[in-house]
Scaffold this motif. Structure first.
Motif, PDB file in Angstrom:
ATOM      1  N   GLU A 127       0.947  -1.127   0.112  1.00  0.00           N
ATOM      2  CA  GLU A 127      -0.158  -0.046   0.109  1.00  0.00           C
ATOM      3  C   GLU A 127       0.893   1.083  -0.051  1.00  0.00           C
ATOM      4  O   GLU A 127       0.865   2.033   0.757  1.00  0.00           O
ATOM      5  CB  GLU A 127      -1.180  -0.342   1.319  1.00  0.00           C
ATOM      6  CG  GLU A 127      -1.938  -1.113   1.100  1.00  0.00           C
ATOM      7  CD  GLU A 127      -3.218  -1.204   1.999  1.00  0.00           C
ATOM      8  OE1 GLU A 127      -2.990  -0.341   3.111  1.00  0.00           O
ATOM      9  OE2 GLU A 127      -4.029  -2.042   2.004  1.00  0.00           O
ATOM     10  N   PRO A 128       1.554   1.638  -1.038  1.00  0.00           N
ATOM     11  CA  PRO A 128       2.423   2.693  -1.010  1.00  0.00           C
ATOM     12  C   PRO A 128       1.949   3.950  -1.419  1.00  0.00           C
ATOM     13  O   PRO A 128       0.590   3.842  -1.650  1.00  0.00           O
ATOM     14  CB  PRO A 128       3.477   2.267  -2.292  1.00  0.00           C
ATOM     15  CG  PRO A 128       2.356   1.624  -3.245  1.00  0.00           C
ATOM     16  CD  PRO A 128       1.672   0.822  -2.478  1.00  0.00           C
ATOM     17  N   ASP A 129       2.729   5.152  -1.477  1.00  0.00           N
ATOM     18  CA  ASP A 129       2.122   6.214  -1.730  1.00  0.00           C
ATOM     19  C   ASP A 129       3.102   6.949  -2.729  1.00  0.00           C
ATOM     20  O   ASP A 129       3.912   6.074  -3.656  1.00  0.00           O
ATOM     21  CB  ASP A 129       1.936   7.352  -0.637  1.00  0.00           C
ATOM     22  CG  ASP A 129       3.240   7.250   0.053  1.00  0.00           C
ATOM     23  OD1 ASP A 129       4.489   7.234  -0.399  1.00  0.00           O
ATOM     24  OD2 ASP A 129       3.325   7.446   1.333  1.00  0.00           O
ATOM     25  N   GLU A 130       3.085   8.004  -3.279  1.00  0.00           N
ATOM     26  CA  GLU A 130       3.729   8.928  -4.257  1.00  0.00           C
ATOM     27  C   GLU A 130       5.299   8.740  -4.001  1.00  0.00           C
ATOM     28  O   GLU A 130       6.006   8.702  -4.858  1.00  0.00           O
ATOM     29  CB  GLU A 130       3.430  10.370  -4.505  1.00  0.00           C
ATOM     30  CG  GLU A 130       3.663  11.031  -3.213  1.00  0.00           C
ATOM     31  CD  GLU A 130       2.524  11.014  -1.924  1.00  0.00           C
ATOM     32  OE1 GLU A 130       2.834  11.596  -0.897  1.00  0.00           O
ATOM     33  OE2 GLU A 130       1.606  10.234  -2.174  1.00  0.00           O
ATOM     34  N   ARG A 131       5.719   8.409  -2.723  1.00  0.00           N
ATOM     35  CA  ARG A 131       6.949   8.370  -2.579  1.00  0.00           C
ATOM     36  C   ARG A 131       7.733   7.001  -3.488  1.00  0.00           C
ATOM     37  O   ARG A 131       8.742   7.099  -3.852  1.00  0.00           O
ATOM     38  CB  ARG A 131       7.480   7.980  -1.150  1.00  0.00           C
ATOM     39  CG  ARG A 131       6.951   9.268  -0.322  1.00  0.00           C
ATOM     40  CD  ARG A 131       7.319   8.768   1.463  1.00  0.00           C
ATOM     41  NE  ARG A 131       6.413   7.886   1.875  1.00  0.00           N
ATOM     42  CZ  ARG A 131       6.471   7.351   2.955  1.00  0.00           C
ATOM     43  NH1 ARG A 131       7.200   7.770   3.983  1.00  0.00           N
ATOM     44  NH2 ARG A 131       5.402   6.545   3.344  1.00  0.00           N
ATOM     45  N   LEU A 132       7.045   6.096  -3.751  1.00  0.00           N
ATOM     46  CA  LEU A 132       7.537   4.869  -4.386  1.00  0.00           C
ATOM     47  C   LEU A 132       8.006   5.438  -5.911  1.00  0.00           C
ATOM     48  O   LEU A 132       8.980   5.138  -6.381  1.00  0.00           O
ATOM     49  CB  LEU A 132       6.402   3.600  -4.602  1.00  0.00           C
ATOM     50  CG  LEU A 132       6.884   2.706  -5.407  1.00  0.00           C
ATOM     51  CD1 LEU A 132       8.053   2.000  -4.998  1.00  0.00           C
ATOM     52  CD2 LEU A 132       5.665   1.827  -5.422  1.00  0.00           C
ATOM     53  N   CYS A 133       6.812   6.308  -6.241  1.00  0.00           N
ATOM     54  CA  CYS A 133       7.195   6.491  -7.870  1.00  0.00           C
ATOM     55  C   CYS A 133       8.172   7.333  -7.943  1.00  0.00           C
ATOM     56  O   CYS A 133       8.861   7.773  -8.976  1.00  0.00           O
ATOM     57  CB  CYS A 133       5.792   7.157  -8.305  1.00  0.00           C
ATOM     58  SG  CYS A 133       4.588   5.924  -8.494  1.00  0.00           S
ATOM     59  N   THR A 134       8.266   8.638  -6.768  1.00  0.00           N
ATOM     60  CA  THR A 134       9.286   9.491  -6.880  1.00  0.00           C
ATOM     61  C   THR A 134      10.463   8.777  -6.805  1.00  0.00           C
ATOM     62  O   THR A 134      11.594   9.028  -7.484  1.00  0.00           O
ATOM     63  CB  THR A 134       9.108  10.390  -5.679  1.00  0.00           C
ATOM     64  OG1 THR A 134       7.910  11.173  -5.571  1.00  0.00           O
ATOM     65  CG2 THR A 134      10.185  11.180  -5.504  1.00  0.00           C
ATOM     66  N   LEU A 135      10.805   7.789  -5.957  1.00  0.00           N
ATOM     67  CA  LEU A 135      11.964   7.209  -5.794  1.00  0.00           C
ATOM     68  C   LEU A 135      12.417   6.403  -7.111  1.00  0.00           C
ATOM     69  O   LEU A 135      13.493   6.646  -7.861  1.00  0.00           O
ATOM     70  CB  LEU A 135      11.850   5.802  -4.867  1.00  0.00           C
ATOM     71  CG  LEU A 135      13.190   4.995  -4.577  1.00  0.00           C
ATOM     72  CD1 LEU A 135      14.621   5.480  -4.428  1.00  0.00           C
ATOM     73  CD2 LEU A 135      12.797   3.676  -3.844  1.00  0.00           C
TER      74      LEU A 135
END
Length: 367
Positions: free
Chosen positions: A13-21
């Motif tokens: 259940e990720p958030d936008e931090r995954l895509c930023t990384l």
């Protein structure tokens, strides 16, 4: 830098931090990136879809239909690497919550490439101001308990940024632990097999007071400490049983020798009782507690050396206190003396009788 070493990112259940990384990683690194969707609900599909679009052919998305925990997510990725990338030197694991920058991930990749037989740990500095108090306290406490209970010394026990050699990666697929405790199991499993090398990394938290994470401070901490203290508890039970045998035999022989006015009866009773208790203690520790992979003769010689020293200390201290304390009861004095020696004995056994790795080395990678 070895661009074939895959980067594994378990995610629930990720958030936008995954895509930023991932956007940052794609610019800096060309390594394969394996993301494990650990049973996230459908509302989080948008993040994994975006991740797939960002990475393109560089990305591999694996999925659990239900949440199985971080440990199982890592094992799923390890199995994939083992089956589909058998020639790589190992893999690097990283978290999806923004704590690991691309530069730090690259440092761990480089360290694994240079030390393909070592477990690489990307370690943080918990004395920095931006570190949440609960994270600083929890990690330092766990590091001390881990070192005391198992002899494994690391400065950051909970870091998710690790470089894992291929041989070790294959072994870890079958070890116990499915959630956050798996990373502690990994440290314990590395003992006697894979030296630990530490790489300093940035200490990144999105909030000093409330960093968003799926780590449950209560439930997951209990699992972690249960893993760490398991061996110590086994050792304690074995030692208590041995102590009971020792005290019973000591009491019997004390009465016999004292009744016959034998000089030095305390020391003689101690020696005979210790032979019985040590025979039991060594057998259980060798087979059950430490599960030693050394030859029984080699372990027995080391164990006997320690037992002789401890027996002499016990006899000497008990004799001393019995002599200076009026009407002292020998068995009671011995119980207090041997309780203190118990902790010394555990420390010496996991340091000397059963080999452990030394203090982790720090690689030459620049901060």
């Amino acid at each position: 830098m070895n661009s074939t070493i895959p980067i594994i990112i378990p995610s629930y259940e990720p958030d936008e931090r995954l895509c930023t990384l991932l956007k940052s990683l794609k610019v800096v690194l060309k390594n394969p990136i394996i993301i494990v969707n650990d049973g996230s609900s459908r509302e989080y599909d948008k993040f994994f879809d975006e991740a797939k679009e960002i990475l393109g052919e560089q990305g591999i998305i694996l999925k659990h239909e239900v949440n199985k925990g971080k440990g199982q997510a890592l094992k799923t990725a390890f199995s994939y690497v083992s089956e589909n990338m058998p020639s790589v030197v190992g893999a690097v694991t990283a978290d999806s919550d923004g704590q690991h920058s691309p530069e730090c991930i690259r440092k761990v990749i480089d360290a694994l490439d240079e030390n393909p037989s070592s477990l690489i740990m990307g370690v943080r500095d918990f004395d920095k101001e931006n570190v949440p108090k609960k994270s600083r306290f929890g990690n330092k406490l766990t590091s001390k308990v881990l070192a005391s209970a198992s002899g494994v010394k690391v400065s950051d026990t909970q870091t998710g940024l690790r470089g894992i050699p291929m041989a070790f990666l294959k072994e870890l697929i079958n070890v116990k632990g499915n959630r956050f405790e798996f990373e502690t199991v990994m440290l314990l499993e590395s003992a006697k097999k894979y030296p630990i090398a530490e790489v300093p990394i940035e200490t990144i938290y999105d909030s000093k007071e409330n960093h968003q994470t799926h780590f449950n401070p209560f439930k997951d901490s209990i699992r972690i400490y249960a893993i760490i203290l398991k061996r110590f508890l086994k050792f304690s039970i074995c030692s208590l049983t041995s102590c009971a045998i020792d005290l019973i035999m000591f009491s019997i022989f004390c009465r016999i020798f004292k009744a016959h006015d034998i000089i030095g009866y305390v020391a003689l009773a101690t020696a005979i009782a210790r032979v019985f208790s040590c025979a039991f203690n060594f057998t259980i520790n060798y087979i059950v507690v430490f599960k030693s992979d050394e030859t029984i003769i080699k372990s027995l010689i080391k164990y006997a050396s320690i037992a002789i020293v401890q027996m002499a200390l016990s006899a000497g201290l008990v004799s001393f206190f019995v002599a200076i304390i009026p009407h002292a009861i020998e068995v009671v004095v011995k119980m207090f003396v041997d309780t203190g020696l118990f902790f010394v004995n555990y420390y010496v056994q996991h340091k000397f009788v059963f080999k452990k790795q030394g203090k982790p080395k720090e690689t030459s990678s620049e901060q």
